[in-house]
Design a protein around this motif. Structure first.
Motif, PDB file in Angstrom:
ATOM      1  N   UNK A 100      11.067  -2.027  -7.431  1.00  0.00           N
ATOM      2  CA  UNK A 100       9.745  -1.704  -6.901  1.00  0.00           C
ATOM      3  C   UNK A 100       9.326  -0.292  -7.270  1.00  0.00           C
ATOM      4  N   UNK A 101       8.024  -0.062  -7.216  1.00  0.00           N
ATOM      5  CA  UNK A 101       7.496   1.256  -7.558  1.00  0.00           C
ATOM      6  C   UNK A 101       8.051   2.337  -6.632  1.00  0.00           C
ATOM      7  N   UNK A 102       8.175   2.029  -5.351  1.00  0.00           N
ATOM      8  CA  UNK A 102       8.711   3.017  -4.405  1.00  0.00           C
ATOM      9  C   UNK A 102      10.140   3.410  -4.776  1.00  0.00           C
ATOM     10  N   UNK A 103      10.948   2.445  -5.194  1.00  0.00           N
ATOM     11  CA  UNK A 103      12.323   2.733  -5.616  1.00  0.00           C
ATOM     12  C   UNK A 103      12.320   3.616  -6.860  1.00  0.00           C
ATOM     13  N   UNK A 104      11.411   3.329  -7.778  1.00  0.00           N
ATOM     14  CA  UNK A 104      11.257   4.134  -8.989  1.00  0.00           C
ATOM     15  C   UNK A 104      10.938   5.586  -8.617  1.00  0.00           C
ATOM     16  N   UNK A 170       0.947  -4.126 -12.563  1.00  0.00           N
ATOM     17  CA  UNK A 170       1.999  -4.307 -11.556  1.00  0.00           C
ATOM     18  C   UNK A 170       1.522  -3.670 -10.261  1.00  0.00           C
ATOM     19  N   UNK A 171       1.989  -4.188  -9.130  1.00  0.00           N
ATOM     20  CA  UNK A 171       1.591  -3.572  -7.853  1.00  0.00           C
ATOM     21  C   UNK A 171       2.190  -2.169  -7.714  1.00  0.00           C
ATOM     22  N   UNK A 172       1.349  -1.265  -7.318  1.00  0.00           N
ATOM     23  CA  UNK A 172       1.756   0.134  -7.142  1.00  0.00           C
ATOM     24  C   UNK A 172       1.416   0.525  -5.708  1.00  0.00           C
ATOM     25  N   UNK A 173       2.433   0.687  -4.880  1.00  0.00           N
ATOM     26  CA  UNK A 173       2.191   1.072  -3.488  1.00  0.00           C
ATOM     27  C   UNK A 173       3.297   2.004  -3.029  1.00  0.00           C
ATOM     28  N   UNK A 174       2.897   3.029  -2.289  1.00  0.00           N
ATOM     29  CA  UNK A 174       3.852   3.974  -1.710  1.00  0.00           C
ATOM     30  C   UNK A 174       3.523   4.151  -0.236  1.00  0.00           C
ATOM     31  N   UNK A 175       4.544   4.368   0.555  1.00  0.00           N
ATOM     32  CA  UNK A 175       4.303   4.694   1.955  1.00  0.00           C
ATOM     33  C   UNK A 175       3.662   6.078   2.016  1.00  0.00           C
ATOM     34  N   UNK A 176       3.003   6.371   3.125  1.00  0.00           N
ATOM     35  CA  UNK A 176       2.387   7.688   3.288  1.00  0.00           C
ATOM     36  C   UNK A 176       3.438   8.787   3.186  1.00  0.00           C
ATOM     37  N   UNK A 177       4.615   8.550   3.756  1.00  0.00           N
ATOM     38  CA  UNK A 177       5.687   9.558   3.741  1.00  0.00           C
ATOM     39  C   UNK A 177       6.178   9.820   2.314  1.00  0.00           C
ATOM     40  N   UNK A 178       6.371   8.748   1.536  1.00  0.00           N
ATOM     41  CA  UNK A 178       6.846   8.923   0.160  1.00  0.00           C
ATOM     42  C   UNK A 178       5.768   9.589  -0.698  1.00  0.00           C
TER      43      UNK A 178
END
Length: 185
Positions: A100-104, A170-178
């Motif tokens: 996932x993008x967040x893991x990247x 590709x879906x690109x999503x991050x949490x506010x904290x990240x």
């Protein structure tokens, strides 16, 4: 990387900022340049200073100014992430398939990024050997009109680019904290 001797300008090709499209548009007008391999084409400012110090005199180097484009960090990382989703690198350590993008982004932010997140830093690309920003003319990818006007004025040529090297969706999503951590970085 392209050199325009009469205009006194070196165009550094920051990865994932439209550099391939720009190089394609400008190549016929350049006095010198590197196209392949990509590692050399994407020469950093520090590398330019070191490498060209052997070729050009100090006077010649001092008349050349550098130009580079940087991209908003999340958009830049998203482009790298999507670029590494390509089928031709599936199964390699640099592939982001199944990640996932967040893991990247988490890996990119770490002190020891995984191979799939080893994409460097735009700030380092644009810095001299001392780590201090050293590009003379730095433009935002998100301001294509300003880039075009600068280059057309400086080089006295029309600059028209076409889309090149477009990454898959590709879906690109991050949490506010990240996202907040990334913006501090």
């Amino acid at each position: 990387m392209l050199v325009f001797w009469k205009a006194g300008l070196v165009v550094l090709a920051t990865p994932k900022t439209g550099s391939e499209a720009l190089q394609e548009a400008l190549w016929p007008h350049a006095d010198m340049g590197i196209r392949f391999p990509p590692y050399y084409r994407h020469m950093t400012r520090a590398w330019f200073d070191k490498g060209w110090a052997r070729i050009l005199t100090r006077e010649d180097r001092s008349r050349l100014q550098t130009f580079a484009i940087v991209r908003e960090p999340i958009s830049w990382l998203a482009s790298w992430y999507r670029y590494r989703l390509r089928d031709d690198i599936d199964g390699q350590a640099t592939s982001t398939k199944g990640i996932g993008f967040a893991t990247f982004v988490e890996s990119w932010l770490s002190d020891a990024p995984e191979p799939f997140a080893q994409v460097g830093r735009q700030s380092r690309f644009c810095a001299g050997a001392d780590g201090v920003p050293a590009v003379d003319h730095l433009f935002a990818y998100e301001a294509p009109t300003a880039i075009r006007i600068f280059l057309e004025t400086r080089l006295d040529i029309p600059v028209r680019t076409t889309l090149r090297n477009v990454s898959p969706n590709a879906p690109i999503a991050l949490s506010d904290a990240l996202e907040a951590r990334l913006r501090v970085e």
